[in-house]
Design an enzyme around this catalytic site. Structure first.
Site, short mmCIF file in Angstrom:
data_model
loop_
_atom_site.label_atom_id
_atom_site.label_comp_id
_atom_site.label_asym_id
_atom_site.label_seq_id
_atom_site.Cartn_x
_atom_site.Cartn_y
_atom_site.Cartn_z
N GLU A 39 0.83 -1.20 0.00
CA GLU A 39 0.00 0.00 0.00
C GLU A 39 0.87 1.26 0.00
O GLU A 39 1.87 1.34 0.70
CB GLU A 39 -0.93 0.02 1.21
CG GLU A 39 -1.84 -1.20 1.33
CD GLU A 39 -2.84 -1.32 0.19
OE1 GLU A 39 -2.96 -0.36 -0.60
OE2 GLU A 39 -3.49 -2.37 0.09
N GLY A 40 0.47 2.25 -0.79
CA GLY A 40 1.24 3.48 -0.91
C GLY A 40 1.02 4.45 0.24
O GLY A 40 0.14 4.27 1.09
N PHE A 41 1.79 5.51 0.22
CA PHE A 41 1.79 6.52 1.28
C PHE A 41 0.42 7.14 1.49
O PHE A 41 -0.07 7.26 2.62
CB PHE A 41 2.82 7.60 0.93
CG PHE A 41 2.95 8.70 1.94
CD1 PHE A 41 3.27 8.41 3.26
CD2 PHE A 41 2.79 10.02 1.58
CE1 PHE A 41 3.41 9.43 4.20
CE2 PHE A 41 2.93 11.04 2.50
CZ PHE A 41 3.24 10.75 3.81
N ASN A 42 -0.25 7.53 0.40
CA ASN A 42 -1.52 8.25 0.54
C ASN A 42 -2.68 7.34 0.90
O ASN A 42 -3.62 7.78 1.55
CB ASN A 42 -1.79 9.02 -0.76
CG ASN A 42 -0.83 10.18 -0.93
OD1 ASN A 42 -0.90 11.17 -0.21
ND2 ASN A 42 0.11 10.04 -1.85
N HIS A 89 -1.26 17.35 -11.10
CA HIS A 89 -0.57 16.10 -10.74
C HIS A 89 -0.63 15.20 -11.96
O HIS A 89 -1.71 14.78 -12.38
CB HIS A 89 -1.26 15.43 -9.55
CG HIS A 89 -0.72 14.06 -9.28
ND1 HIS A 89 -1.54 12.98 -8.99
CD2 HIS A 89 0.54 13.57 -9.28
CE1 HIS A 89 -0.80 11.90 -8.81
NE2 HIS A 89 0.46 12.23 -8.99
N ARG A 97 0.43 11.80 -13.11
CA ARG A 97 0.91 10.47 -12.73
C ARG A 97 1.34 9.71 -13.97
O ARG A 97 0.61 9.68 -14.97
CB ARG A 97 -0.19 9.71 -11.98
CG ARG A 97 0.18 8.30 -11.52
CD ARG A 97 1.17 8.33 -10.36
NE ARG A 97 1.49 6.98 -9.93
CZ ARG A 97 0.81 6.31 -8.99
NH1 ARG A 97 -0.22 6.88 -8.39
NH2 ARG A 97 1.16 5.09 -8.64
N THR A 114 -4.76 8.42 -5.43
CA THR A 114 -4.95 8.90 -4.06
C THR A 114 -4.11 10.14 -3.80
O THR A 114 -4.46 10.96 -2.93
CB THR A 114 -4.60 7.80 -3.04
OG1 THR A 114 -3.29 7.29 -3.32
CG2 THR A 114 -5.61 6.67 -3.09
N PHE A 115 -3.01 10.31 -4.52
CA PHE A 115 -2.19 11.52 -4.40
C PHE A 115 -3.03 12.74 -4.78
O PHE A 115 -3.07 13.74 -4.07
CB PHE A 115 -0.96 11.40 -5.30
CG PHE A 115 0.06 12.50 -5.15
CD1 PHE A 115 1.20 12.30 -4.39
CD2 PHE A 115 -0.11 13.72 -5.79
CE1 PHE A 115 2.15 13.31 -4.26
CE2 PHE A 115 0.82 14.73 -5.66
CZ PHE A 115 1.97 14.52 -4.90
#
Length: 434
Positions: free
Chosen positions: A44-47, A288, A290, A384-385
């Site tokens: 799972e990523g940071f955000n 943003h 991506r 999610t970022f």
């Protein structure tokens, strides 16, 4: 001694005795202090992890308010950051054992529910030990009836969890990089439901343990996504001062932006903030963009570099600005191409010292802060970022038409689907459970 003097002395003694009694009452022992810990799947990523925190924090809120938990003083232990291998490119211990205070204002977060860092937990309990470890998993049989049903059961493990029992009977595992940490007991728990589903089993129904860890916390769902509690928790997640300062310096130096002129001044205490007027934002737009895994995982949504430049150029003209800030995980070659097509493009490029000090998570947050203060923002679909930036803009009171936007793919039409407009909730909607 006169009657007046005697009367004065007796009153003084009474006041002092009353004060001492009040102090003793205030100093009475707190309830049974209990700790809730959690972790996520390493992939799972940071955000997304920030979102899981909100689910667990709302669970702690429910535990503290529930009648069945009366006498229990629940505290949320923040899991140290690290081992986010894909999103955080640098490997090794320098990207582990990271406290939340590096990224967020922990004091501010404690305004929603009591939170402490993991090292503070070790100091409080006197040892790096967790009483019970619950490994959350799905149901092996899936949805039995095809309809949604909230349920939870202790079950056999579907997969072999990454934990082992040593020669002393201690449960060993990753535990955020703290090798000395162990758990006393372990069990797999199949769960299908919202975070409040955990209130009853945690409050004496299934355990009276002093500390419980919920691993794979992403299997727990939000109770009221988008409700007041969601937003109260989200608003409490104020970024660390050092990250805000660095982002503000960049905005001032390169983008002619500051909070006073942009109408984005925030009070010291998040509880004191209300939307009284729309934020304007700095004289730049932000996006943003991506790339990387989205180029193959969601290629139908990802625009080409030329398409990005075309759309942003049009928005710059529409908003009468000559600067655009880009947050992207694209390659140097891609960003060089974009820069050639957008002469007014800026990116935050951390120095070697900033990379070491802020880590990858801090660098990402600085990008988000700068994006969130723009006059107009465009994100990436299903990122999610981007979603975290949109939340920041909602909190700062930006108009929705300047916030919930994305750049469509080359094949997409001008009216391709835009992000859902999530409205911030300020007033209580009776989110209290027994």
């Amino acid at each position: 001694m006169s009657n007046c003097a005697l009367y004065f002395i007796l009153n003084l003694v009474f006041i002092l005795l009353s004060y001492n009694y009040a102090v003793c009452e205030d100093a009475k022992p707190a309830g049974n202090k209990r700790y809730l810990l959690y972790d996520c799947n390493p992939g799972e990523g940071f955000n997304l992890r920030r979102d899981v925190y909100m689910r667990v924090a709302n669970l702690v809120k429910s535990l503290r308010e529930s009648k069945s938990c009366k006498g229990d003083d629940w505290v949320l232990v923040l899991p140290p950051w690290g081992r986010i291998s894909y999103h955080w490119k640098e490997h090794g211990m320098e990207q582990s054992l990271i406290p939340w205070s590096m990224f967020f204002n922990v004091k501010s977060m404690s305004g929603f529910v009591p939170v402490i860092e993991y090292e503070d937990y070790i100091e409080e309990v006197g040892e790096a030990v967790i009483d019970e470890l619950w490994y959350l998993q799905n149901y092996a049989e899936g949805w039995s009836s095809g309809t949604w049903e909230e349920k939870m059961h202790e079950r056999d493990c579907i997969e072999n969890p990454v934990y082992e029992t040593d020669s002393e009977g201690k449960i060993r595992g990753w535990f955020w990089g703290y090798e000395e940490t162990y758990a006393k007991t372990f069990k797999c728990v199949s769960v299908q439901g919202m975070s409040k589903l955990f209130v009853k089993p945690l409050c004496g129904g299934n355990t009276t343990a002093k500390s419980v860890m919920l691993d794979r916390g992403e299997n727990m769902l939000h109770d009221m996504f988008g409700g007041k509690r969601y937003w109260d928790c989200r608003r409490s997640m104020v970024f660390a001062d050092a990250l805000i300062k660095t982002a503000d310096q960049f905005r001032s130096k390169y983008l002619d932006s500051d909070d006073v002129r942009d109408k984005t001044v925030m009070p010291e205490n998040w509880k004191d903030h209300k939307c009284t007027e729309d934020a304007i934002g700095g004289p730049y737009i932000a996006a943003h963009v991506r790339r990387k895994d989205f180029l193959y995982a969601r290629k139908e949504f990802v625009p080409s570099i030329k398409q990005v430049a075309k759309v942003l150029s049009e928005k710059m003209k529409e908003y009468k600005v000559d600067k655009v800030f880009i947050a992207s995980d694209g390659t140097k070659e891609e960003m060089k191409e974009l820069k050639s097509l957008l002469p007014g493009m800026f990116m935050y490029k951390p120095t070697k010292t900033e990379k070491s000090e802020f880590k990858m998570g801090g660098v990402a947050i600085i990008d988000q802060i700068i994006c969130s203060h723009a006059r107009f923002f465009m994100g990436t679909k299903e990122s999610t970022f981007s979603f975290r930036i949109q939340e920041e803009r909602e909190i700062m009171c930006f108009p929705k038409h300047t916030t919930f936007n994305r750049i469509c793919s080359d094949e997409g039409s001008d009216d391709c689907e835009q992000p859902a407009k999530w409205k911030i909730v300020w007033k209580s909607d009776s989110e209290i459970w027994d």
